[in-house]
Design an enzyme around this catalytic site. Structure first.
Site, PDB file in Angstrom:
ATOM      1  N   HIS A   1      -4.743  -3.464   6.159  1.00  0.00           N
ATOM      2  CA  HIS A   1      -4.483  -3.715   4.731  1.00  0.00           C
ATOM      3  C   HIS A   1      -5.818  -4.107   4.098  1.00  0.00           C
ATOM      4  O   HIS A   1      -6.117  -5.280   3.900  1.00  0.00           O
ATOM      5  CB  HIS A   1      -3.437  -4.819   4.584  1.00  0.00           C
ATOM      6  CG  HIS A   1      -3.208  -5.230   3.160  1.00  0.00           C
ATOM      7  ND1 HIS A   1      -2.785  -4.350   2.187  1.00  0.00           N
ATOM      8  CD2 HIS A   1      -3.371  -6.422   2.534  1.00  0.00           C
ATOM      9  CE1 HIS A   1      -2.680  -4.987   1.027  1.00  0.00           C
ATOM     10  NE2 HIS A   1      -3.043  -6.240   1.213  1.00  0.00           N
TER      11      HIS A   1
ATOM     12  N   ASP B   1       0.843  -1.205   0.000  1.00  0.00           N
ATOM     13  CA  ASP B   1       0.000   0.000   0.000  1.00  0.00           C
ATOM     14  C   ASP B   1       0.882   1.260   0.000  1.00  0.00           C
ATOM     15  O   ASP B   1       0.607   2.220  -0.715  1.00  0.00           O
ATOM     16  CB  ASP B   1      -0.889   0.004   1.251  1.00  0.00           C
ATOM     17  CG  ASP B   1      -1.623  -1.310   1.422  1.00  0.00           C
ATOM     18  OD1 ASP B   1      -2.416  -1.650   0.543  1.00  0.00           O
ATOM     19  OD2 ASP B   1      -1.367  -2.016   2.420  1.00  0.00           O
TER      20      ASP B   1
HETATM   21  P1  NAD Z   1      -1.585 -18.800  -3.974  1.00  0.00           P
HETATM   22  O1  NAD Z   1      -2.880 -19.535  -3.851  1.00  0.00           O
HETATM   23  O2  NAD Z   1      -0.953 -18.658  -5.308  1.00  0.00           O
HETATM   24  O3  NAD Z   1      -0.515 -19.443  -3.007  1.00  0.00           O
HETATM   25  C1  NAD Z   1      -0.784 -19.718  -1.669  1.00  0.00           C
HETATM   26  C2  NAD Z   1       0.021 -20.951  -1.326  1.00  0.00           C
HETATM   27  O4  NAD Z   1      -0.129 -21.162   0.067  1.00  0.00           O
HETATM   28  C3  NAD Z   1      -0.498 -22.205  -2.057  1.00  0.00           C
HETATM   29  O5  NAD Z   1       0.568 -22.822  -2.727  1.00  0.00           O
HETATM   30  C4  NAD Z   1      -1.071 -23.050  -0.925  1.00  0.00           C
HETATM   31  O6  NAD Z   1      -0.895 -24.441  -1.145  1.00  0.00           O
HETATM   32  C5  NAD Z   1      -0.248 -22.553   0.260  1.00  0.00           C
HETATM   33  N1  NAD Z   1      -0.884 -22.808   1.556  1.00  0.00           N
HETATM   34  C6  NAD Z   1      -2.198 -22.785   1.870  1.00  0.00           C
HETATM   35  N2  NAD Z   1      -2.368 -23.125   3.151  1.00  0.00           N
HETATM   36  C7  NAD Z   1      -1.146 -23.341   3.670  1.00  0.00           C
HETATM   37  C8  NAD Z   1      -0.681 -23.716   4.933  1.00  0.00           C
HETATM   38  N3  NAD Z   1      -1.513 -23.966   5.939  1.00  0.00           N
HETATM   39  N4  NAD Z   1       0.645 -23.865   5.115  1.00  0.00           N
HETATM   40  C9  NAD Z   1       1.509 -23.636   4.100  1.00  0.00           C
HETATM   41  N5  NAD Z   1       1.123 -23.294   2.862  1.00  0.00           N
HETATM   42  C10 NAD Z   1      -0.191 -23.138   2.658  1.00  0.00           C
HETATM   43  O7  NAD Z   1      -1.821 -17.361  -3.302  1.00  0.00           O
HETATM   44  P2  NAD Z   1      -0.870 -16.084  -3.429  1.00  0.00           P
HETATM   45  O8  NAD Z   1      -1.332 -15.248  -4.556  1.00  0.00           O
HETATM   46  O9  NAD Z   1       0.551 -16.525  -3.373  1.00  0.00           O
HETATM   47  O10 NAD Z   1      -1.247 -15.290  -2.081  1.00  0.00           O
HETATM   48  C11 NAD Z   1      -0.878 -15.812  -0.828  1.00  0.00           C
HETATM   49  C12 NAD Z   1      -1.496 -14.947   0.285  1.00  0.00           C
HETATM   50  O11 NAD Z   1      -0.873 -13.660   0.288  1.00  0.00           O
HETATM   51  C13 NAD Z   1      -2.980 -14.686   0.108  1.00  0.00           C
HETATM   52  O12 NAD Z   1      -3.638 -14.712   1.359  1.00  0.00           O
HETATM   53  C14 NAD Z   1      -3.021 -13.306  -0.488  1.00  0.00           C
HETATM   54  O13 NAD Z   1      -4.262 -12.668  -0.276  1.00  0.00           O
HETATM   55  C15 NAD Z   1      -1.893 -12.650   0.289  1.00  0.00           C
HETATM   56  N6  NAD Z   1      -1.335 -11.434  -0.279  1.00  0.00           N
HETATM   57  C16 NAD Z   1      -1.096 -10.414   0.588  1.00  0.00           C
HETATM   58  C17 NAD Z   1      -0.536  -9.231   0.133  1.00  0.00           C
HETATM   59  C18 NAD Z   1      -0.263  -8.099   1.082  1.00  0.00           C
HETATM   60  O14 NAD Z   1       0.049  -6.994   0.612  1.00  0.00           O
HETATM   61  N7  NAD Z   1      -0.324  -8.279   2.402  1.00  0.00           N
HETATM   62  C19 NAD Z   1      -0.234  -9.105  -1.215  1.00  0.00           C
HETATM   63  C20 NAD Z   1      -0.495 -10.168  -2.093  1.00  0.00           C
HETATM   64  C21 NAD Z   1      -1.030 -11.346  -1.593  1.00  0.00           C
HETATM   65  C1  LMR Z   2      -3.146  -6.750  -2.612  1.00  0.00           C
HETATM   66  O1  LMR Z   2      -3.345  -5.726  -1.974  1.00  0.00           O
HETATM   67  O2  LMR Z   2      -2.823  -6.728  -3.820  1.00  0.00           O
HETATM   68  C2  LMR Z   2      -3.217  -8.084  -1.913  1.00  0.00           C
HETATM   69  O3  LMR Z   2      -3.672  -7.937  -0.599  1.00  0.00           O
HETATM   70  C3  LMR Z   2      -4.024  -9.088  -2.652  1.00  0.00           C
HETATM   71  C4  LMR Z   2      -5.500  -8.745  -2.679  1.00  0.00           C
HETATM   72  O4  LMR Z   2      -6.300  -9.577  -2.256  1.00  0.00           O
HETATM   73  O5  LMR Z   2      -5.838  -7.668  -3.156  1.00  0.00           O
END
Ligand code: NAD
Ligand code: LMR
Length: 325
Positions: free
Chosen positions: A186, A158
């Site tokens: 967030h 952000d």
């Molecule tokens: P994704 O589905 O591509 O990958 C998530 C991975 O986590 C998968 O491979 C899944 O098997 C694994 N997983 C699920 N449960 C698990 C557990 N208990 N232990 C270990 N691994 C586990 O998703 P992504 O796009 O990589 O996003 C991952 C997370 O990050 C999501 O919650 C997403 O919303 C978050 N995210 C946050 C931000 C932020 O700015 N804070 C930014 C982008 C994504």
């Molecule tokens: C973001 O801000 O891009 C991540 O938190 C993923 C989402 O769910 O938007």
């Protein structure tokens, strides 16, 4: 040199995998410091992760000492110095991040306990999995022997979105901008605050005007993740991985350039009257003593109203997961 042990959970995912490559390439600790990766995935993803790690090894990164792939929490969290907690479901179109609370929240009591029992006592933790602030709270409450000051949630994406939007609007470089702040969750209630920001030494709000700030900038930053999801059909990945690295580096190396960054930190003893049991994004500085919230900022009525709205949402999220705390 002794390798630094880095845990990445959800390592086979869309955020986890680019993170694995950047850490292996030396992006975290520079080009002298070896790293060991401990990669956690759910069991059904291990064959996939194994294939990914074959590719990783084929890069022959000079600093990559060892890689462990596991679904076992003790192995994953054993002696780690850094934990990137990414493994959690991402939202789908039409969802808010807090809709993930039930599914994702229950991942973190066990991971918090594993952090408590098996990680190095000086471990630094960054929660990325959404809803990141409340997941960080769950981890912290389940890891009583790890100081909450060692646990953070990521609002750097952000923060960087705010920097980039302001740079475009003012025709400046991102490096010309200082003192942007993200307050709160967030989520779409976050408050991207330009009231202290400066561009080339000039007050940002004088350059952009109140209308753009309130009608375009604030909503633009708040809803950027949703817009990306609408366009791509999946949520952000590369930008999230890069901001995870930036979040860690500002913590590890410090913010000694007269600027600050935004991080979700435990709100105990905060100087702005925010509820003291939340992970809340504040403007912070980092130095050898750790992370400190920037003090003595003048908060006008509009800003306070925005900050209170995001605090309210975090309190409501905490109520939903109180059985996990
Ligand atoms: P994704 O589905 O591509 O990958 C998530 C991975 O986590 C998968 O491979 C899944 O098997 C694994 N997983 C699920 N449960 C698990 C557990 N208990 N232990 C270990 N691994 C586990 O998703 P992504 O796009 O990589 O996003 C991952 C997370 O990050 C999501 O919650 C997403 O919303 C978050 N995210 C946050 C931000 C932020 O700015 N804070 C930014 C982008 C994504
Ligand atoms: C973001 O801000 O891009 C991540 O938190 C993923 C989402 O769910 O938007």
């Amino acid at each position: 040199m002794k390798p630094i042990k880095v845990l990445i959970t959800g390592a086979a995912g869309r955020v986890g995998m680019p993170l694995v490559y950047r850490v292996s390439a030396g992006d975290l600790f520079g080009l002298q410091q070896p790293v060991e990766l401990q990669l956690l995935e759910i069991e059904s993803m291990l064959p996939n992760l194994e294939g990914e790690v074959m590719e990783l090894r084929d890069c022959a990164f000079p600093l990559l000492k060892d890689v462990t792939i596991t679904s076992d929490l003790e192995t994953a969290f054993g002696d780690i110095d850094v934990a990137f907690m990414v493994g959690a479901s991402p939202r789908k179109k039409g969802m808010e991040r807090k809709d993930l609370l039930e599914a994702n929240g229950k991942i973190f009591p066990a991971q918090g306990k594993a952090l408590n029992d098996f990680a190095d006592k000086d471990v630094k933790v960054i929660m990325v999995g959404n809803p990141a602030n409340t997941n960080a709270l769950i981890v912290s409450k389940n890891a009583p022997d790890i100081s909450p000051k060692q646990i953070t949630s990521m609002s750097r994406l952000d923060h960087n979105r705010a920097l980039s939007m302001l740079a475009q609007k003012t025709n400046a470089y991102v490096s010309d901008i200082k003192r942007v702040a993200i307050w709160g969750n967030h989520s779409p209630t976050q408050y991207p605050d330009l009231s202290h920001a400066i561009v080339h030494g000039k007050r940002a709000l004088d350059l952009v005007g109140d209308d753009w700030y309130r009608d375009t900038f604030i909503t633009g930053v708040q809803n950027r993740g949703t817009e990306i999801l609408k366009h791509l059909g999946v949520s952000s990945s590369i930008s999230a991985a890069i901001c995870t690295i930036k979040h860690f580096k500002s913590w590890h190396y410090g913010t000694n350039n007269g600027d600050w960054v935004s991080k979700g930190v435990y709100s105990m003893d905060n100087p702005y009257g925010i509820d003291e049991e939340l992970f809340f994004s504040f403007p912070v500085i980092c130095d050898e003593f750790g992370i400190s919230i920037v003090e003595n900022l003048k908060i006008d009525d509009f800003s306070m109203q925005m900050i209170k709205a995001t605090e309210k949402e975090l309190i409501a999220e905490r109520d939903v997961v109180k059985h996990l705390l």
